[in-house]
Each structure stands twice: as C-alpha cells, then as structure tokens.
Design a protein around this motif. Structure first.
Motif, PDB file in Angstrom:
ATOM      1  N   MET A 153      67.529  39.817   6.291  1.00 22.04           N
ATOM      2  CA  MET A 153      66.127  40.252   6.275  1.00 22.04           C
ATOM      3  C   MET A 153      65.184  39.052   6.367  1.00 22.04           C
ATOM      4  SD  MET A 153      66.078  43.492   6.312  1.00 22.04           S
ATOM      5  CE  MET A 153      67.564  43.467   7.304  1.00 22.04           C
ATOM      6  N   ARG A 154      65.531  37.943   5.710  1.00 20.37           N
ATOM      7  CA  ARG A 154      64.729  36.720   5.825  1.00 20.37           C
ATOM      8  C   ARG A 154      64.710  36.249   7.288  1.00 20.37           C
ATOM      9  NH1 ARG A 154      63.885  34.212   0.708  1.00 20.37           N
ATOM     10  NH2 ARG A 154      65.408  34.902  -0.812  1.00 20.37           N
ATOM     11  N   ALA A 155      65.889  36.262   7.923  1.00 19.51           N
ATOM     12  CA  ALA A 155      65.995  35.809   9.311  1.00 19.51           C
ATOM     13  C   ALA A 155      65.192  36.706  10.258  1.00 19.51           C
ATOM     14  CB  ALA A 155      67.459  35.772   9.739  1.00 19.51           C
ATOM     15  N   LEU A 156      65.056  37.972   9.885  1.00 23.96           N
ATOM     16  CA  LEU A 156      64.273  38.902  10.701  1.00 23.96           C
ATOM     17  C   LEU A 156      62.772  38.779  10.439  1.00 23.96           C
ATOM     18  CD1 LEU A 156      66.548  42.077  10.527  1.00 23.96           C
ATOM     19  CD2 LEU A 156      66.224  40.513  12.465  1.00 23.96           C
ATOM     20  N   GLY A 157      62.388  37.917   9.514  1.00 29.77           N
ATOM     21  CA  GLY A 157      60.974  37.646   9.281  1.00 29.77           C
ATOM     22  C   GLY A 157      60.312  38.448   8.183  1.00 29.77           C
ATOM     23  N   VAL A 158      61.086  39.129   7.353  1.00 24.86           N
ATOM     24  CA  VAL A 158      60.489  39.855   6.222  1.00 24.86           C
ATOM     25  C   VAL A 158      59.981  38.820   5.221  1.00 24.86           C
ATOM     26  CG1 VAL A 158      60.922  41.461   4.319  1.00 24.86           C
ATOM     27  CG2 VAL A 158      61.996  41.851   6.540  1.00 24.86           C
ATOM     28  N   PRO A 159      58.713  38.929   4.812  1.00 20.74           N
ATOM     29  CA  PRO A 159      58.186  37.952   3.853  1.00 20.74           C
ATOM     30  C   PRO A 159      58.803  38.173   2.477  1.00 20.74           C
ATOM     31  CG  PRO A 159      56.569  39.668   4.258  1.00 20.74           C
ATOM     32  CD  PRO A 159      57.732  39.937   5.185  1.00 20.74           C
ATOM     33  N   MET A 160      59.597  37.250   2.031  1.00 21.52           N
ATOM     34  CA  MET A 160      60.288  37.396   0.753  1.00 21.52           C
ATOM     35  C   MET A 160      59.464  36.792  -0.370  1.00 21.52           C
ATOM     36  SD  MET A 160      62.877  39.171   1.081  1.00 21.52           S
ATOM     37  CE  MET A 160      64.166  39.674   2.161  1.00 21.52           C
ATOM     38  N   LYS A 161      58.342  37.464  -0.642  1.00 17.70           N
ATOM     39  CA  LYS A 161      57.474  37.095  -1.764  1.00 17.70           C
ATOM     40  C   LYS A 161      57.204  38.360  -2.558  1.00 17.70           C
ATOM     41  CE  LYS A 161      54.956  33.204   0.161  1.00 17.70           C
ATOM     42  NZ  LYS A 161      53.602  32.668   0.383  1.00 17.70           N
ATOM     43  N   ALA A 162      57.353  38.261  -3.868  1.00 17.33           N
ATOM     44  CA  ALA A 162      57.101  39.412  -4.733  1.00 17.33           C
ATOM     45  C   ALA A 162      56.377  38.942  -5.985  1.00 17.33           C
ATOM     46  CB  ALA A 162      58.412  40.096  -5.110  1.00 17.33           C
ATOM     47  N   ALA A 163      55.644  39.862  -6.593  1.00 14.06           N
ATOM     48  CA  ALA A 163      54.904  39.545  -7.816  1.00 14.06           C
ATOM     49  C   ALA A 163      55.378  40.448  -8.945  1.00 14.06           C
ATOM     50  CB  ALA A 163      53.412  39.738  -7.585  1.00 14.06           C
ATOM     51  N   SER A 164      55.424  39.892 -10.109  1.00 14.16           N
ATOM     52  CA  SER A 164      55.729  40.674 -11.304  1.00 14.16           C
ATOM     53  C   SER A 164      54.463  41.395 -11.743  1.00 14.16           C
ATOM     54  CB  SER A 164      56.200  39.760 -12.435  1.00 14.16           C
ATOM     55  OG  SER A 164      57.359  39.080 -12.048  1.00 14.16           O
ATOM     56  N   PRO A 165      54.600  42.492 -12.506  1.00 18.01           N
ATOM     57  CA  PRO A 165      53.401  43.157 -13.014  1.00 18.01           C
ATOM     58  C   PRO A 165      52.536  42.180 -13.802  1.00 18.01           C
ATOM     59  CG  PRO A 165      55.331  44.525 -13.374  1.00 18.01           C
ATOM     60  CD  PRO A 165      55.822  43.192 -12.870  1.00 18.01           C
ATOM     61  N   GLY A 166      51.242  42.190 -13.508  1.00 13.85           N
ATOM     62  CA  GLY A 166      50.307  41.322 -14.197  1.00 13.85           C
ATOM     63  C   GLY A 166      50.090  39.978 -13.518  1.00 13.85           C
ATOM     64  N   ALA A 167      50.904  39.674 -12.507  1.00 14.55           N
ATOM     65  CA  ALA A 167      50.751  38.399 -11.800  1.00 14.55           C
ATOM     66  C   ALA A 167      49.564  38.466 -10.845  1.00 14.55           C
ATOM     67  CB  ALA A 167      52.022  38.065 -11.041  1.00 14.55           C
ATOM     68  N   ASP A 168      48.961  37.312 -10.595  1.00 13.02           N
ATOM     69  CA  ASP A 168      47.817  37.243  -9.688  1.00 13.02           C
ATOM     70  C   ASP A 168      48.226  37.146  -8.229  1.00 13.02           C
ATOM     71  OD1 ASP A 168      46.039  37.363 -11.811  1.00 13.02           O
ATOM     72  OD2 ASP A 168      46.001  35.183 -12.051  1.00 13.02           O
ATOM     73  N   SER A 169      49.438  36.663  -7.979  1.00 14.24           N
ATOM     74  CA  SER A 169      49.888  36.522  -6.603  1.00 14.24           C
ATOM     75  C   SER A 169      51.408  36.621  -6.536  1.00 14.24           C
ATOM     76  CB  SER A 169      49.430  35.180  -6.026  1.00 14.24           C
ATOM     77  OG  SER A 169      50.032  34.125  -6.744  1.00 14.24           O
ATOM     78  N   ALA A 170      51.892  36.844  -5.321  1.00 12.17           N
ATOM     79  CA  ALA A 170      53.333  36.934  -5.104  1.00 12.17           C
ATOM     80  C   ALA A 170      53.933  35.536  -5.041  1.00 12.17           C
ATOM     81  CB  ALA A 170      53.614  37.693  -3.816  1.00 12.17           C
ATOM     82  N   GLU A 171      55.121  35.408  -5.555  1.00  8.88           N
ATOM     83  CA  GLU A 171      55.869  34.151  -5.519  1.00  8.88           C
ATOM     84  C   GLU A 171      57.075  34.346  -4.606  1.00  8.88           C
ATOM     85  OE1 GLU A 171      55.070  31.292  -7.134  1.00  8.88           O
ATOM     86  OE2 GLU A 171      53.246  32.256  -7.878  1.00  8.88           O
ATOM     87  N   PRO A 172      57.528  33.279  -3.958  1.00  4.55           N
ATOM     88  CA  PRO A 172      58.706  33.400  -3.102  1.00  4.55           C
ATOM     89  C   PRO A 172      59.948  33.817  -3.907  1.00  4.55           C
ATOM     90  CG  PRO A 172      57.586  31.312  -2.707  1.00  4.55           C
ATOM     91  CD  PRO A 172      56.946  31.939  -3.907  1.00  4.55           C
ATOM     92  N   ILE A 173      60.730  34.704  -3.328  1.00  3.43           N
ATOM     93  CA  ILE A 173      62.016  35.064  -3.929  1.00  3.43           C
ATOM     94  C   ILE A 173      62.979  33.957  -3.508  1.00  3.43           C
ATOM     95  CG2 ILE A 173      63.898  36.742  -4.008  1.00  3.43           C
ATOM     96  CD1 ILE A 173      61.783  38.869  -3.138  1.00  3.43           C
ATOM     97  N   ALA A 205      54.298  42.663  -0.018  1.00  4.50           N
ATOM     98  CA  ALA A 205      54.249  43.370   1.259  1.00  4.50           C
ATOM     99  C   ALA A 205      55.134  44.613   1.209  1.00  4.50           C
ATOM    100  CB  ALA A 205      54.713  42.450   2.382  1.00  4.50           C
ATOM    101  N   VAL A 206      54.720  45.650   1.882  1.00  5.13           N
ATOM    102  CA  VAL A 206      55.494  46.896   1.914  1.00  5.13           C
ATOM    103  C   VAL A 206      56.890  46.635   2.469  1.00  5.13           C
ATOM    104  CG1 VAL A 206      55.634  49.207   2.918  1.00  5.13           C
ATOM    105  CG2 VAL A 206      53.454  48.360   2.053  1.00  5.13           C
ATOM    106  N   SER A 207      57.003  45.798   3.476  1.00  3.69           N
ATOM    107  CA  SER A 207      58.323  45.495   4.038  1.00  3.69           C
ATOM    108  C   SER A 207      59.227  44.857   2.983  1.00  3.69           C
ATOM    109  CB  SER A 207      58.195  44.589   5.262  1.00  3.69           C
ATOM    110  OG  SER A 207      57.564  43.369   4.923  1.00  3.69           O
ATOM    111  N   THR A 208      58.674  44.005   2.160  1.00  2.00           N
ATOM    112  CA  THR A 208      59.455  43.380   1.086  1.00  2.00           C
ATOM    113  C   THR A 208      59.840  44.412   0.041  1.00  2.00           C
ATOM    114  OG1 THR A 208      58.263  41.313   1.465  1.00  2.00           O
ATOM    115  CG2 THR A 208      59.483  41.499  -0.606  1.00  2.00           C
ATOM    116  N   GLN A 209      58.921  45.311  -0.281  1.00  2.00           N
ATOM    117  CA  GLN A 209      59.234  46.366  -1.248  1.00  2.00           C
ATOM    118  C   GLN A 209      60.396  47.221  -0.745  1.00  2.00           C
ATOM    119  OE1 GLN A 209      55.350  48.211  -1.484  1.00  2.00           O
ATOM    120  NE2 GLN A 209      54.831  47.085  -3.348  1.00  2.00           N
ATOM    121  N   ILE A 210      60.387  47.538   0.533  1.00  2.00           N
ATOM    122  CA  ILE A 210      61.473  48.341   1.109  1.00  2.00           C
ATOM    123  C   ILE A 210      62.785  47.562   1.062  1.00  2.00           C
ATOM    124  CG2 ILE A 210      62.335  49.374   3.261  1.00  2.00           C
ATOM    125  CD1 ILE A 210      59.337  50.080   3.850  1.00  2.00           C
ATOM    126  N   VAL A 211      62.748  46.287   1.424  1.00  2.00           N
ATOM    127  CA  VAL A 211      63.962  45.459   1.377  1.00  2.00           C
ATOM    128  C   VAL A 211      64.507  45.400  -0.049  1.00  2.00           C
ATOM    129  CG1 VAL A 211      64.802  43.074   1.574  1.00  2.00           C
ATOM    130  CG2 VAL A 211      63.473  44.092   3.425  1.00  2.00           C
TER     131      VAL A 211
END
Length: 158
Positions: free
Chosen positions: A50-70, A126-132
């Motif tokens: 999924m990373r190779a296909l270009g899915v942005p692998m950044k996610a945020a925990s509840p309460g976080a201000d921004s997504a961090e790289p997985i 990103a929705v794509s990351t949530q799906i992944v």
C-alpha cells in the motif's frame, strides 16, 4: 458477517494437510505464536504494498492535532501486540472451554469486527489510510484466527 457465517467460513478455510498436521501437533501457545508471526509478516507485506502504491501512511490518535507517519514495521508490531492477547485467550479456552475452537472463532470474529471502528475514527487521517488500516485488521485476522482455530479443534474436548 454474522457469527454463524464466520464459523462456516472458518470450517471451510482450506489449510493444507501438512500445515494442519503441523499446527495440531504443536502446543496451543506455539501454534499461536507461529500464527502471530505469519500474520504480522503478511500484514506488514500488505502495508508495504500500500505504501508503494502511494497510500499516505499517516494517522492520528484521538485528541492529536495532526497525523504522524506510521513507521515501517508499525503494522507488524501492532499485530504482534494484539496477537499475544489472542494467544493468551486461546490457551485459556483450550484449558477451560467446552468447545475451544468454536468459542475462539466467535470471540475473535466479534473482536475483529469491533476493531474495524477505530481506523475510521482516527482524526486527520486520509480516508485511503483509514481503509488500509481497517483492511489490515481483516488480513491479520484471516491469517491468525483460522490457524489457531485449527489447533484448538485438534484438541480433544472435555
């Protein structure tokens, strides 16, 4: 998917005879550890594709201000962490449950279903990351649950 459908799927899962025989010959904990390692490997492979296909692998925990790289191997470490819980559950069910394979399968199907919600509640992701992330839960369960269920079914019931 209902528990009954999941049980039917688990019964019809084709695990080759050699692998089935190998798993049944192992102690429950060892079969669980092997299944967890396989699940972590497959899930991490899926994440890397999924990373190779270009899915942005950044996610945020509840309460976080921004997504961090997985991080690389983040999927594998998450699978291994939760698989330990599954192995402990399997060992306990093997000892105390009347029908350990069925109880394990129903319990893990319910827990896997519940685990699909948090990825979609991750803010700034990103929705794509949530799906992944959600599909990764299914991938891990598809590898680990049948292998442990096969081992538990090989144990004589009381």
């Amino acid at each position: 998917m209902t528990a009954t459908t999941a049980l039917s799927a688990a019964r019809t899962t084709r695990i080759s005879g050699r692998i089935r025989s190998f798993l049944v010959a192992q102690p429950v904990w060892r079969a669980g550890v092997l299944a967890a390692l396989a699940g972590a490997l497959v899930t991490e492979g899926y994440a890397q594709v999924m990373r190779a296909l270009g899915v942005p692998m950044k996610a945020a925990s509840p309460g976080a201000d921004s997504a961090e790289p997985i991080p690389n191997f983040g999927f594998a470490s998450g699978v291994l962490f939760w698989a330990v819980v599954g192995v402990v559950l399997a060992v306990a069910l093997a000892r105390w449950a009347k029908r350990p394979a069925r109880t394990f399968t129903v319990t893990t199907v319910v827990l896997t279903t519940v685990s699909l919600a948090p990825p979609f509640m991750a803010p700034h992701t990103a929705v794509s990351t949530q799906i992944v992330l959600a599909v990764a839960h299914l991938v891990a369960a598809a590898v680990i649950v049948p292998a442990i269920a096969v081992r538990l079914a090989g144990r004589p019931t009381r």
